[in-house]
Design an enzyme around this catalytic site. Structure first.
Site, mmCIF file in Angstrom:
data_model
loop_
_atom_site.group_PDB
_atom_site.id
_atom_site.type_symbol
_atom_site.label_atom_id
_atom_site.label_comp_id
_atom_site.label_asym_id
_atom_site.label_seq_id
_atom_site.Cartn_x
_atom_site.Cartn_y
_atom_site.Cartn_z
ATOM 1 N NE ARG A 38 30.403 41.417 37.195
ATOM 2 C CZ ARG A 38 32.209 41.623 37.895
ATOM 3 N NH1 ARG A 38 32.684 41.547 38.741
ATOM 4 N NH2 ARG A 38 32.555 40.455 37.126
ATOM 5 C CD GLU A 51 32.371 49.555 37.901
ATOM 6 O OE1 GLU A 51 33.157 49.225 37.098
ATOM 7 O OE2 GLU A 51 32.401 48.876 38.769
ATOM 8 C CG HIS A 64 35.825 47.531 39.792
ATOM 9 N ND1 HIS A 64 35.037 47.252 38.713
ATOM 10 C CD2 HIS A 64 35.511 46.084 40.038
ATOM 11 C CE1 HIS A 64 34.300 45.715 38.638
ATOM 12 N NE2 HIS A 64 35.223 45.596 39.033
#
Length: 319
Positions: free
Chosen positions: A237, A266, A285
């Site tokens: 994370r 993000e 990601h």
């Protein structure tokens, strides 16, 4: 009464077909995140939400969603969802564990390798026409085999990364909330304190979930404890890392490089200081982003929604 299901990101229509037999399926028809205002409005009439990590499911939303029975989150993590509020309003929350374990482990180890062997930098070097001849130390990186990997967060993905490390004859250290005797026996992994891991590992791999204890776990002090030759990999994370501290550690040579698949915000801003450093490998990601795995994740979300809306128990309930 017809049930209403809202999907917060554009997904393949055929994978949602099973839901059309039990209700009306409405979908945000873009690859970009569903705006908060739209999500709140859709939630008011939704019996089910199929959400992404970028969708905040908090008390404000749950209070408005009077009919909501289930939130099926397309991820293993669920730090985007207020679990206590979900319990309060009687809403089931599900995730997608197990189906993405090996895929995410593949990406994590690939990120480690890319950072260690400077693969992205080398590929760009060729494409930019800078390669004019062979040289003994041209883009020389770090060996991976027979080095020490330190895995912080020995869940199922951590275990899968450890198995890959075993194939490279690496010494495996790990830090976790609880010891894993089976993993120690199978792979020869050694449990150690967080500080010991930082001091001994050549590769520090973060795979922790985001909790109050792990927020900014990797801070200035943590990076100072690492070897100057160490490479840091984050596939857990983004918020578990103090990105300013990471930038300073890389800039001053406290650590040698890093591979990042997750970030505090993000998408990360293209002007973020971390992206200016050559020793940083940054990915958008994509830990579980193989076609096969993403299809399995969507199918699991659909099955969980089907089960709850027809009065059965979900397959992978969080709460």
């Amino acid at each position: 009464m017809t049930q209403y299901i809202f999907v917060t990101r554009k997904l393949p229509e055929n994978l949602l077909d099973p839901l059309r037999s039990i209700g009306v399926v409405d979908m945000w028809e873009q690859d970009s995140p569903c705006p908060r205002s739209v999500l709140l409005e859709k939630a008011k009439k939704a019996d089910a939400l199929l959400t992404m990590l970028s969708d905040r499911v908090d008390e404000e939303l749950l209070q408005k969603a009077k009919k909501l029975k289930i939130v099926a989150n397309l991820a293993v993590g669920y730090d985007n969802i207020d679990l206590e509020a979900s319990k309060k309003y009687g809403v089931t929350v599900t995730n997608t564990p197990d189906v993405l374990t090996d895929t995410t482990a593949d990406l994590t180890f690939a990120l480690l390798m890319a950072a260690a062997r400077r693969l992205v930098e080398a590929a760009e070097y060729v494409k930019e026409g800078k390669w004019t001849g062979w040289s003994p130390f041209l883009l020389a990186g770090s060996d991976i085999h027979h080095k020490t990997i330190g895995i912080v967060g020995m869940g199922k993905i951590g275990e899968a990364v450890a198995r890959r490390a075993k194939g490279f004859d690496m010494e495996i250290l790990y830090h976790n909330r609880s010891k894993k005797p089976d993993v120690e026996k199978e792979l020869g992994a050694k449990y150690c304190t967080f500080d010991e891991l930082l001091e001994k590992a050549d590769f520090v791999v973060n795979l922790t979930p985001l909790t109050n204890e792990t927020k900014n776990l990797f801070d200035e002090e943590a990076f100072k404890k690492m070897k100057t030759s160490a490479i840091f990999v984050n596939a857990g994370r983004g918020a578990s890392v103090d990105e300013n501290a990471l930038y300073n550690a890389l800039k001053t040579g406290e650590i040698a490089g890093c591979g990042l698949d997750v970030f505090k915000e993000e998408p990360i801003d293209s002007n973020h200081p971390l992206l200016s450093l050559k020793q940083v490998v940054a990915l958008p990601h994509i830990g579980s982003a193989s076609r096969e795995t993403r299809i399995k994740m969507i199918e699991l979300c659909v099955e969980n929604i089907q089960r709850v809306l027809t009065g059965e128990k979900p397959k992978t309930a969080v709460v």
